[in-house]
Design a protein around this motif. Structure first.
Motif, PDB file in Angstrom:
ATOM      1  N   SER A 145       6.976   1.428   7.910  1.00 44.42           N
ATOM      2  CA  SER A 145       6.119   1.199   9.201  1.00 44.42           C
ATOM      3  C   SER A 145       4.871   0.805   8.394  1.00 44.42           C
ATOM      4  CB  SER A 145       5.886   2.545   9.927  1.00 44.42           C
ATOM      5  OG  SER A 145       4.587   2.649  10.851  1.00 44.42           O
ATOM      6  N   GLU A 146       4.291   0.670   9.133  1.00 51.97           N
ATOM      7  CA  GLU A 146       2.052  -0.006   8.828  1.00 51.97           C
ATOM      8  C   GLU A 146       2.087   1.433   8.188  1.00 51.97           C
ATOM      9  OE1 GLU A 146      -1.355  -0.208  12.568  1.00 51.97           O
ATOM     10  OE2 GLU A 146       0.681  -1.472  12.611  1.00 51.97           O
ATOM     11  N   ASN A 154       0.788  -1.374  -0.136  1.00 53.32           N
ATOM     12  CA  ASN A 154      -0.088   0.094  -0.133  1.00 53.32           C
ATOM     13  C   ASN A 154       1.174   1.310   0.482  1.00 53.32           C
ATOM     14  OD1 ASN A 154      -1.576   1.283  -0.091  1.00 53.32           O
ATOM     15  ND2 ASN A 154      -3.258   0.406   2.289  1.00 53.32           N
ATOM     16  N   SER A 155       0.183   2.720   0.099  1.00 48.01           N
ATOM     17  CA  SER A 155       0.890   3.807  -0.075  1.00 48.01           C
ATOM     18  C   SER A 155       2.454   3.625   1.457  1.00 48.01           C
ATOM     19  CB  SER A 155      -0.231   4.882   0.400  1.00 48.01           C
ATOM     20  OG  SER A 155       1.008   6.229   0.836  1.00 48.01           O
ATOM     21  N   ARG A 156       3.293   3.917   1.175  1.00 52.29           N
ATOM     22  CA  ARG A 156       4.291   4.483   1.982  1.00 52.29           C
ATOM     23  C   ARG A 156       4.651   5.244   2.636  1.00 52.29           C
ATOM     24  NH1 ARG A 156       5.179   1.060   4.897  1.00 52.29           N
ATOM     25  NH2 ARG A 156       3.152   0.431   4.060  1.00 52.29           N
ATOM     26  N   THR A 157       3.892   5.970   1.724  1.00 51.50           N
ATOM     27  CA  THR A 157       4.246   7.929   1.740  1.00 51.50           C
ATOM     28  C   THR A 157       2.877   8.020   3.138  1.00 51.50           C
ATOM     29  OG1 THR A 157       3.439   8.397  -0.488  1.00 51.50           O
ATOM     30  CG2 THR A 157       3.376   9.889   1.498  1.00 51.50           C
ATOM     31  N   ARG A 158       1.874   7.873   3.742  1.00 49.15           N
ATOM     32  CA  ARG A 158       0.968   7.945   4.679  1.00 49.15           C
ATOM     33  C   ARG A 158       2.372   7.551   5.974  1.00 49.15           C
ATOM     34  NH1 ARG A 158      -3.802   6.503   1.653  1.00 49.15           N
ATOM     35  NH2 ARG A 158      -2.955   4.291   1.334  1.00 49.15           N
ATOM     36  N   ALA A 159       2.938   5.830   5.859  1.00 41.83           N
ATOM     37  CA  ALA A 159       3.249   5.719   6.889  1.00 41.83           C
ATOM     38  C   ALA A 159       4.562   6.797   6.873  1.00 41.83           C
ATOM     39  CB  ALA A 159       4.375   4.223   6.312  1.00 41.83           C
ATOM     40  N   TRP A 160       5.388   7.138   5.716  1.00 44.90           N
ATOM     41  CA  TRP A 160       6.354   8.097   6.335  1.00 44.90           C
ATOM     42  C   TRP A 160       5.885   9.817   6.839  1.00 44.90           C
ATOM     43  CZ3 TRP A 160      11.077   9.602   5.595  1.00 44.90           C
ATOM     44  CH2 TRP A 160      11.851  10.998   5.088  1.00 44.90           C
TER      45      TRP A 160
END
Length: 409
Positions: free
Chosen positions: A368-369, A354-360
């Motif tokens: 992170s999840e 899924n989106s790594r941007t939201r975790a970042w």
């Protein structure tokens, strides 16, 4: 981008789905190119944090042409010309025309307010492949999101002009808890205007979208919206309408569709599962790229606070193929070095993490999840994990890359 119609059509009327682009090592990524940051609107969820001013240091038209040549040599198939508002670029017609001459599939991503009777014939002459116009709800909601009275009417007029002049046009809708109630009316508007494409974007935490992320649609709202889209799409397929429904910025949509099919069309579940595994989910840093107005290259349009390199200093191909860069190393790795619920998820082969941007944005750790995943622990086959990361401002890193040191994994 998750092509919902493509998969539902394949299991209902037997049309073929395309092979996953990851298997074609000779093809470059789709490039979303923010030619200009200036915009005549100041939308709540703008990832570019645009304003109606000139921004210093933007690429010149000659530099854009040079980079366009590099992209063609790298076998980039698609250019999506965006902004800000791309219609404000003084050379937008020349740039789009040259892109078509080079053989790119060319899309224009616009707020629609500046498409009018003075320029519609020029757009027709460009033979654009697609124009996407953003709509954030019906009139009252849209004007509130766009922070200008009359923006809805202007955007709809732009849509109607494209329609009447034979330009393929679609609606782009960013889902939040402030506008989800308008989704059924927008789908009805799509039918009334005979529009054949609808793009639902989940809110991603970039630019003003990051500042407004506490307005992110709650998981239950997201589930209801995606369910509505699935049902609406099926209605169109069964009625013989040649419409296209796609979603973006939440690859959990693929897992959700797979489970919906298991419940509602169990005889098609195996076929759907195989197609979705072939799709593979999130393609940031693989099949999707972004170039901003300053020439910075990002893994996709939501990574503006993380730069891989600048095309004034290195070629796009060198930047894109450089897996010594820690983030790109992780994005291109299979499986990705995920943590938390995403690491334990039984459906990584569908959503790709899924989106790594939201975790970042929420933790400072891109692995992170994803807090935007709206599936339950039971649905993704995990148990006994710590509580999920809440979507609250206290996790915000304000986009300061220096706070995090990425290392190769």
């Amino acid at each position: 981008m998750f092509r919902l119609s493509q998969y539902l059509r394949a299991i209902t009327v037997g049309s073929n789905t395309r092979k996953p682009r990851q298997s074609n090592t000779q093809m470059g990524p789709v490039v979303i190119w923010n030619l200009i940051r200036r915009c005549n609107l100041t939308c709540k969820h703008c990832y570019a944090t645009s304003a109606d001013i000139d921004f210093a240091g933007e690429l010149s038209t000659e530099e854009i042409y040079r980079v366009m040549d590099e992209l063609k040599a790298f076998n980039v198939p698609v250019l999506i010309l965006s902004g800000g508002e791309p219609m404000l670029h003084p050379d937008i017609l020349k740039i789009a025309g040259r892109a078509k001459e080079k053989g790119f599939y060319v899309g224009l991503s616009s707020n629609g307010t500046l498409i009018d009777n003075t320029n519609i014939n020029s757009l027709v002459n460009l033979d654009l492949d697609y124009v996407g116009i953003s709509i954030d709800g019906m009139k009252e909601t849209h004007d509130k999101f766009r922070r200008r009275d009359g923006a809805f009417d202007e955007a709809v007029h732009g849509v109607e002009l494209c329609q009447s002049h034979g330009i393929r046009v679609g609606l782009r809708f960013t889902l939040t808890q402030d506008n989800y109630r308008d989704l059924p009316q927008l789908l009805q508007l799509m039918r009334e205007l005979d529009i054949d494409k609808f793009y639902l974007s989940h809110l991603n935490y970039a630019g003003r979208g990051n500042k407004n992320r506490t307005d992110d649609a709650h998981h239950a709202i997201t589930r209801d919206a995606v369910t509505l889209l699935i049902e609406h799409c099926l209605q169109d397929i069964q009625a013989g309408r040649h419409t296209e429904f796609v979603t973006g910025n939440n690859d959990a949509d693929g897992v959700f569709l797979n489970q919906w099919v298991k419940r509602n069309m169990p005889d098609k579940a195996e076929q759907m599962g195989k197609m979705l595994v072939n799709w593979g989910g999130n393609s940031s840093g693989i099949n999707i790229a972004n170039i901003d107005n300053l020439g910075n290259v990002h893994p996709d349009t939501m990574w503006w606070d993380y730069t891989l390199g600048n095309i004034r200093e290195r070629s796009f191909a060198d930047i894109w193929n450089d897996t010594s860069e820690p983030l790109m190393h992780g994005l291109k790795k299979h499986p990705r070095p995920l943590k938390g619920r995403c690491a334990a998820c039984a459906h990584q082969n569908i959503c790709g993490g899924n989106s790594r941007t939201r975790a970042w944005q929420l933790t400072g750790d891109p692995w992170s999840e994803d807090p935007g995943c709206y599936l339950t622990d039971e649905e993704i086959g995990v148990s006994g994990l710590p509580p999920r990361i809440p979507i609250t401002p206290r996790h915000r890193n304000n986009g300061h890359r220096a706070k995090v040191k990425l290392t190769l994994a």
